[in-house]
Scaffold this active site. Structure first.
Site, PDB file in Angstrom:
ATOM      1  N   ASP A  31      36.128  24.159  19.130  1.00  0.00           N
ATOM      2  CA  ASP A  31      37.403  24.545  19.732  1.00  0.00           C
ATOM      3  C   ASP A  31      38.542  24.163  18.790  1.00  0.00           C
ATOM      4  O   ASP A  31      38.472  23.127  18.128  1.00  0.00           O
ATOM      5  CB  ASP A  31      37.601  23.855  21.087  1.00  0.00           C
ATOM      6  CG  ASP A  31      38.507  24.654  22.013  1.00  0.00           C
ATOM      7  OD1 ASP A  31      39.721  24.753  21.722  1.00  0.00           O
ATOM      8  OD2 ASP A  31      38.011  25.191  23.015  1.00  0.00           O
ATOM      9  N   GLY A  36      42.799  25.139  24.751  1.00  0.00           N
ATOM     10  CA  GLY A  36      41.892  24.227  25.428  1.00  0.00           C
ATOM     11  C   GLY A  36      42.434  22.811  25.481  1.00  0.00           C
ATOM     12  O   GLY A  36      43.414  22.460  24.808  1.00  0.00           O
ATOM     13  N   ALA A  72      35.320  31.482  23.076  1.00  0.00           N
ATOM     14  CA  ALA A  72      36.573  31.396  22.330  1.00  0.00           C
ATOM     15  C   ALA A  72      37.225  32.771  22.200  1.00  0.00           C
ATOM     16  O   ALA A  72      36.612  33.712  21.702  1.00  0.00           O
ATOM     17  CB  ALA A  72      36.308  30.811  20.939  1.00  0.00           C
ATOM     18  N   TYR A 139      43.831  43.365  25.256  1.00  0.00           N
ATOM     19  CA  TYR A 139      42.856  42.333  25.597  1.00  0.00           C
ATOM     20  C   TYR A 139      41.554  42.970  26.070  1.00  0.00           C
ATOM     21  O   TYR A 139      40.470  42.670  25.546  1.00  0.00           O
ATOM     22  CB  TYR A 139      43.426  41.409  26.680  1.00  0.00           C
ATOM     23  CG  TYR A 139      42.378  40.523  27.314  1.00  0.00           C
ATOM     24  CD1 TYR A 139      41.654  39.614  26.539  1.00  0.00           C
ATOM     25  CD2 TYR A 139      42.104  40.593  28.679  1.00  0.00           C
ATOM     26  CE1 TYR A 139      40.680  38.807  27.121  1.00  0.00           C
ATOM     27  CE2 TYR A 139      41.141  39.788  29.264  1.00  0.00           C
ATOM     28  CZ  TYR A 139      40.428  38.900  28.482  1.00  0.00           C
ATOM     29  OH  TYR A 139      39.465  38.122  29.056  1.00  0.00           O
ATOM     30  N   ASN A 168      37.935  37.473  38.985  1.00  0.00           N
ATOM     31  CA  ASN A 168      38.902  36.370  39.016  1.00  0.00           C
ATOM     32  C   ASN A 168      38.174  35.037  39.191  1.00  0.00           C
ATOM     33  O   ASN A 168      37.707  34.722  40.283  1.00  0.00           O
ATOM     34  CB  ASN A 168      39.911  36.570  40.150  1.00  0.00           C
ATOM     35  CG  ASN A 168      40.847  37.728  39.867  1.00  0.00           C
ATOM     36  OD1 ASN A 168      40.402  38.852  39.681  1.00  0.00           O
ATOM     37  ND2 ASN A 168      42.130  37.460  39.822  1.00  0.00           N
ATOM     38  N   ARG A 217      42.035  41.042  45.325  1.00  0.00           N
ATOM     39  CA  ARG A 217      41.208  40.673  44.178  1.00  0.00           C
ATOM     40  C   ARG A 217      39.938  39.950  44.625  1.00  0.00           C
ATOM     41  O   ARG A 217      39.875  39.377  45.703  1.00  0.00           O
ATOM     42  CB  ARG A 217      41.996  39.770  43.213  1.00  0.00           C
ATOM     43  CG  ARG A 217      43.210  40.439  42.570  1.00  0.00           C
ATOM     44  CD  ARG A 217      42.797  41.539  41.614  1.00  0.00           C
ATOM     45  NE  ARG A 217      43.934  42.165  40.949  1.00  0.00           N
ATOM     46  CZ  ARG A 217      44.547  43.259  41.383  1.00  0.00           C
ATOM     47  NH1 ARG A 217      44.122  43.858  42.499  1.00  0.00           N
ATOM     48  NH2 ARG A 217      45.559  43.773  40.723  1.00  0.00           N
ATOM     49  N   ASP A 280      49.050  47.301  37.407  1.00  0.00           N
ATOM     50  CA  ASP A 280      48.254  46.535  38.372  1.00  0.00           C
ATOM     51  C   ASP A 280      47.565  47.475  39.355  1.00  0.00           C
ATOM     52  O   ASP A 280      48.238  48.257  40.033  1.00  0.00           O
ATOM     53  CB  ASP A 280      49.151  45.578  39.164  1.00  0.00           C
ATOM     54  CG  ASP A 280      49.296  44.223  38.506  1.00  0.00           C
ATOM     55  OD1 ASP A 280      48.688  44.024  37.440  1.00  0.00           O
ATOM     56  OD2 ASP A 280      50.020  43.375  39.050  1.00  0.00           O
TER      57      ASP A 280
END
Length: 329
Positions: A31, A36, A72, A139, A168, A217, A280
């Protein structure tokens, strides 16, 4: 077995590293601590501090590694829209370097942390793995690109791999939970309001086509998520790349989450209603029937109260420690 966990100081990575250690494995964590927390690295894990792309070859060249758990990554949707170049470099570029190091040093087992963002805005729910992938942000696009890369490495070089597409993730496992400098997830944000660290929680849209007008969600407990990673690692097959969704299969609205946080904490949580955020979807619910059927995954913490209670135990303890530290200084 000797296992490598990249991003093992992050929320999900640290919980998985903890569970792997509890199972008796030898765990090494890489890391760079950009997001983190050093305190989240479980006791008993060997720590290598640095960028995965810079250290992975040296780490794997030491020999003996049986598998890699790759967490990661950059993971903020909004940020990915502003600096996509950093997401392509750090997510895709780093993973390609990792795959090459695995091929070179004959480490043939990979579990990859993917995301429901690969699906974009679905036209129906629950979402199954055979539905179209159409990410709406860099992303999600980088994670989907990595899935394609893994598939090709498995076919060409015999790597055994599983990608797990999270919905989620929430809750906590003992002393490990969500503790980010930049927080975007609903439950920890609401609990920060309960602690008095925020004035209110914003509700983005109250006119969605749902029962109470707020977005719905699917929440999965982080400990159940970790269990799925262990099952994937134990059942990976050479030359095969599997993809599974991970969710509870239940949907909770933003209002339901806030109300549950009020019940669990016993505190008033002011909210401010505002407009919808672009992109959304109204409802995101996973179908996890495939991983249940094929790997026997059986989540044990599926109700919202358990998830919020565990998250609150972690968050409130963290808040008390921060308060004590401020008093001492």
């Amino acid at each position: 077995m000797k296992l490598l966990v990249t991003g093992g100081a992050g929320y999900v990575g640290s919980v998985c590293a903890t569970v792997l250690l509890e199972a008796g494995h030898d765990v090494t964590v890489i890391d760079n601590f950009s997001t983190g927390n050093r305190a989240a690295v479980p006791s008993g894990a060997e720590l290598v501090e640095g960028e995965v792309a810079n250290v992975i070859d040296d780490v794997l060249s030491s020999g003996g590694f049986d598998a890699v758990f790759h967490f990661a990554a950059r993971s903020l949707v909004g940020e990915s829209m502003e600096v996509p170049e950093e997401y392509w470099r750090d997510n895709v570029g780093t993973t390609l370097t990792l795959l090459e190091a695995m091929r070179t040093h004959r480490v043939g087992n990979l579990v990859f942390s993917s995301t429901a963002a690969t699906y974009g805005e679905p036209d129906r729910v629950p979402i199954t793995e055979d539905m179209a992938t159409a990410p709406t942000n860099p992303y999600g696009a980088t994670k989907l690109s990595i899935d394609y890369a893994i598939t090709s490495y498995c076919a060409a070089h015999g790597i055994a791999a599983t990608s797990l597409r999270y919905f989620n993730v929430a809750g906590a496992y003992g002393s490990v939970g969500e503790n980010r400098e930049v927080e975007t997830h609903l439950i920890p944000l609401v609990l920060q309001v309960a602690l008095g660290h925020r004035d209110h929680i914003s509700v983005f849209g109250t006119d969605w086509p749902t029962a109470d007008g707020t977005a719905v969600r699917d929440y999965i407990h982080v400990r159940d998520l970790a269990a799925a990673h262990v099952l994937a690692f134990e059942s990976n097959e050479p030359g095969v790349h599997r993809i599974y969704n991970l969710g509870s299969g239940d949907g909770y609205s933003v209002r339901e989450v806030i109300d549950m946080c009020r019940e669990v904490t016993g505190r008033d949580i002011p909210l401010v209603e505002t407009g919808r955020r672009a992109g959304d979807p109204a409802v995101l619910i996973a179908s996890s029937e495939k991983i249940k059927r094929e790997l026997g995954w059986s989540p044990e913490r599926t109700d919202l109260r358990t998830i919020v209670t565990d998250a609150w135990a972690f968050t409130s303890a963290l808040g008390d420690k921060a308060h004590s530290a401020r008093r001492l200084t």
